[in-house]
Design an enzyme around this catalytic site. Sequence first.
Site, PDB file in Angstrom:
ATOM      1  N   HIS A  95       0.820  -1.219   0.000  1.00 18.89           N
ATOM      2  CA  HIS A  95       0.000   0.000   0.000  1.00 18.89           C
ATOM      3  C   HIS A  95       0.851   1.265   0.000  1.00 18.89           C
ATOM      4  O   HIS A  95       0.321   2.361  -0.188  1.00 18.89           O
ATOM      5  CB  HIS A  95      -0.964  -0.003   1.189  1.00 18.89           C
ATOM      6  CG  HIS A  95      -0.319   0.273   2.510  1.00 18.89           C
ATOM      7  ND1 HIS A  95       0.101  -0.721   3.365  1.00 18.89           N
ATOM      8  CD2 HIS A  95      -0.019   1.439   3.135  1.00 18.89           C
ATOM      9  CE1 HIS A  95       0.622  -0.177   4.449  1.00 18.89           C
ATOM     10  NE2 HIS A  95       0.560   1.130   4.335  1.00 18.89           N
TER      11      HIS A  95
ATOM     12  N   ASP B   5      -0.435  -7.631   1.447  1.00 22.24           N
ATOM     13  CA  ASP B   5       0.072  -6.251   1.456  1.00 22.24           C
ATOM     14  C   ASP B   5       1.591  -6.281   1.600  1.00 22.24           C
ATOM     15  O   ASP B   5       2.153  -5.935   2.633  1.00 22.24           O
ATOM     16  CB  ASP B   5      -0.566  -5.472   2.602  1.00 22.24           C
ATOM     17  CG  ASP B   5      -0.152  -4.009   2.617  1.00 22.24           C
ATOM     18  OD1 ASP B   5       0.346  -3.526   1.581  1.00 22.24           O
ATOM     19  OD2 ASP B   5      -0.315  -3.356   3.668  1.00 22.24           O
TER      20      ASP B   5
ATOM     21  N   SER C 118       4.316   2.556   8.256  1.00 26.22           N
ATOM     22  CA  SER C 118       3.935   1.611   7.208  1.00 26.22           C
ATOM     23  C   SER C 118       5.175   1.076   6.512  1.00 26.22           C
ATOM     24  O   SER C 118       6.114   1.814   6.220  1.00 26.22           O
ATOM     25  CB  SER C 118       3.022   2.290   6.184  1.00 26.22           C
ATOM     26  OG  SER C 118       1.759   2.563   6.746  1.00 26.22           O
TER      27      SER C 118
END
EC number: 3.4.21.-
Length: 531
Positions: A295, A350, A471
């Site tokens: 992502h 992901d 992230s």
Amino acid sequence: MRLHLAAILILCIEHVTKAVAQGMPISPCPKVFQYRFDGSEWFGLMAVRSPDGHQPLHIRVTLSMRGKPTTYTQNYLGEIELLTRGKFTHNAPVLYKIRFPKHHFPPKLLLMSANNHVICFGSGEHSIFMTQIQLEHIRKLSFIPDKKSSLLLDPEEEEVRKTDDKPPSTPHIQFKKKPFAQAPKEICGRIDRDLDFHLSQRTESLHVAIGEPKSSDGITSPVFVDDDEDDVLEHQFVDESEAEAIESDSADSLPSITRGSWPWLAAIYVNNLTSLDFQCGGSLVSARVVISSAHCFKLFNKRYTSNEVLVFLGRHNLKNWNEEGSLAAPVDGIYIHPDFNSQLSSYDADIAVIILKDEVRFNTFIRPACLWSGSSKTEYIVGERGIVIGWSFDRTNRTRDQKLSSELPGKKSTDASAPKVVKAPIVGNAECFRANAHFRSLSSNRTFCAGIQAEERDTHQSGASIYTGISGAGLFIRRNNRWMLRGTVSAALPAVETPDAESSHKLCCKNQYIIYADVAKFLDWITAFVI
């Protein structure tokens, strides 16, 4: 005749108006790059010191200018010309002339690097339409051991150089592809012995400052650690069970992070035309492969390409662009797992593999982590404590600590430009779903859940969730004195409102949970890139 003079006057006024509106660019690094005018055209003068006299000097310059490229501009994008010839001393600068595209005004310098080391960084133009140009130059230089200035040329050498071909210079030179190399078993997951530590240490040793490694060269070969040497180091630490018995209740068993203590940490930046912005963290697992989250590069209708991404290795303080031993690694390809769907709420698959253009040289500050080995079953790691490390930047490129400090009077900003390390107790899905029912839709059989065990001083000083901006960061578990990558950060529990009526800002609950992509479930896919 009068009409002809009027036309000339109008053209002159138009050029002056454009010059005033745009303004002549100012060099962001005048000591190494300057704009010059020779009476007919603008050019750039660049001075670079070769970081390694045994390798070709690879210069990369990225320029930014307003507007769309015209037909004339497309035919000539500029070039890098070597000015000084002959032999060089190792400490003497090498001079280059940067020829710009045929344009009314010289472009702005966005990035300049030598052998993947960033030596100058600037901001680009601000306009609706932007054009970016990348120029590259590779040349093997001859060095002499004496201390004569490299600018004083030998006449005979100069005559020889005049007969040489023009130095290779092209706006888009192709890199020679090198085979992927798996991280050497002697290096992966190990830290320089001067910086090594275990997850749990005696409390009284936590506040001892760890010195920088006693190496005068930040890009030397790594220190290899043999298996039998681990026993020599083992007496410096205590077993985790023994350490927990003497720990205080304030969860202060983590050492202060120092540069080089997590050498596989990667800072991933994206090029937004006018600047490079921090995007995500990542983990180096071989000389050319970085693992991160999908992502970070594909979200809804936005997809970043390899030309828009730059990976920094060996970095610690993101405000310091000249850290010794660090480098900026261009990206050859970004491979997102084919099962990842950014349109869905689930974070299944992901995970992304970033392939660097060139192999990196391992040193004290750049080393790979180990890929997970052993069983991939999640139930075998439930109850263990991993380590998560990363920079907590939000999408506006401000640290969350700084953002909170600007909103709360009396709060001092902590230095969140340096990475933060936290413990992550791995829990089962049932406990994760009880904490937040929304995690049920985010997870899959290829994800796992772990908590964030924040230190008390971080919770009270920052007062905000400094751990939700990491992230792509890796979750590592120590196995046989090696740090192994088991997960990458996908989704975090949203911050909750504090019950304290006097504090209206959002707090991160102490038992926050994060969804991770389980790297062990994708090893076959990852290994295809590493081998």
